[in-house]
Design an enzyme around this catalytic site. Sequence first.
Site, short mmCIF file in Angstrom:
data_model
loop_
_atom_site.label_atom_id
_atom_site.label_comp_id
_atom_site.label_asym_id
_atom_site.label_seq_id
_atom_site.Cartn_x
_atom_site.Cartn_y
_atom_site.Cartn_z
N SER A 142 36.28 45.12 41.05
CA SER A 142 36.05 45.81 39.79
C SER A 142 35.04 45.05 38.96
O SER A 142 34.90 43.82 39.08
CB SER A 142 37.36 45.93 39.00
N TYR A 151 45.05 41.83 36.21
CA TYR A 151 44.11 42.74 36.87
C TYR A 151 42.74 42.10 37.07
O TYR A 151 42.22 42.04 38.19
CB TYR A 151 43.99 44.04 36.06
#
Length: 266
Positions: free
Chosen positions: A141, A155
């Site tokens: 990401s 995350y």
Amino acid sequence: MPPRPLSLVTGASSGIGAAFARQLAALGHDLVLTARRVDRLEALAAELRERHAAQTTVLPHDLAEPTAAQTLCDELERRGRQVDWLINNAGYGVPGTFVANDWATHADFLQVLLAAPTELAWRLLPGMRQRGHGRIINVASLAGHVPGPAGHTLYAASKAYLIKFSQSLALENHAAGVNVCALCPGFTWSEFHDVTGTRDKMNRLPGFMWLSAEEVVRQGIAAVERGDAVYIPGRVNRTIKTLVQLLPDRLALWLSARESKRYRNT
């Protein structure tokens, strides 16, 4: 006629995972699809068989189970299937601050986002190297390139790990014919923000910030074929990464704190 390549896609039931399955099938791959939602996997498998004549196998697993990666690979070995492309896509977010969630929640998250993709790569790489060809895409990401925000604590950290892991694997295996790429999308139209309960907040972002799952996957496949160890799809996302790198750490962290308050649920 050479055998069709076999691609294993984790988290294939929706979003980026389903887009990978569709585009790889269109390129002539057979598929192994894994996720928890069996009904969605079966529907996708039927679509791929009908549209692309792809031999598609559904092997539902919950990658939060510590034995899932080994069980999945053992099942493929029993069936005599050799994986040519591994798409480590399974993932999700855990809303809230670190101490707001119990340890079991965090342990499951780390198993899915870190342990499972690492183990699948470890188990499938030897065969790829022996055959002299393979592709691994670890779906990371843009969050792995920018300061970690408050909330969704693990995350960004997990995605940063996938980036560094992919870089090392790319260097270790390129000469053996195996390309490894960390694909680092930014905001992508998928179910991710519906699941985390942040859809209303995320809809405040301008449209130019978003890419479709199909476009992310198209660019990701091209990147791994080129041999890119890390790839960020979208010029806006690449610009964000560059600007953050140029900022002093303290200023970058302050900006992250300010922006994350606008788009998170805590």
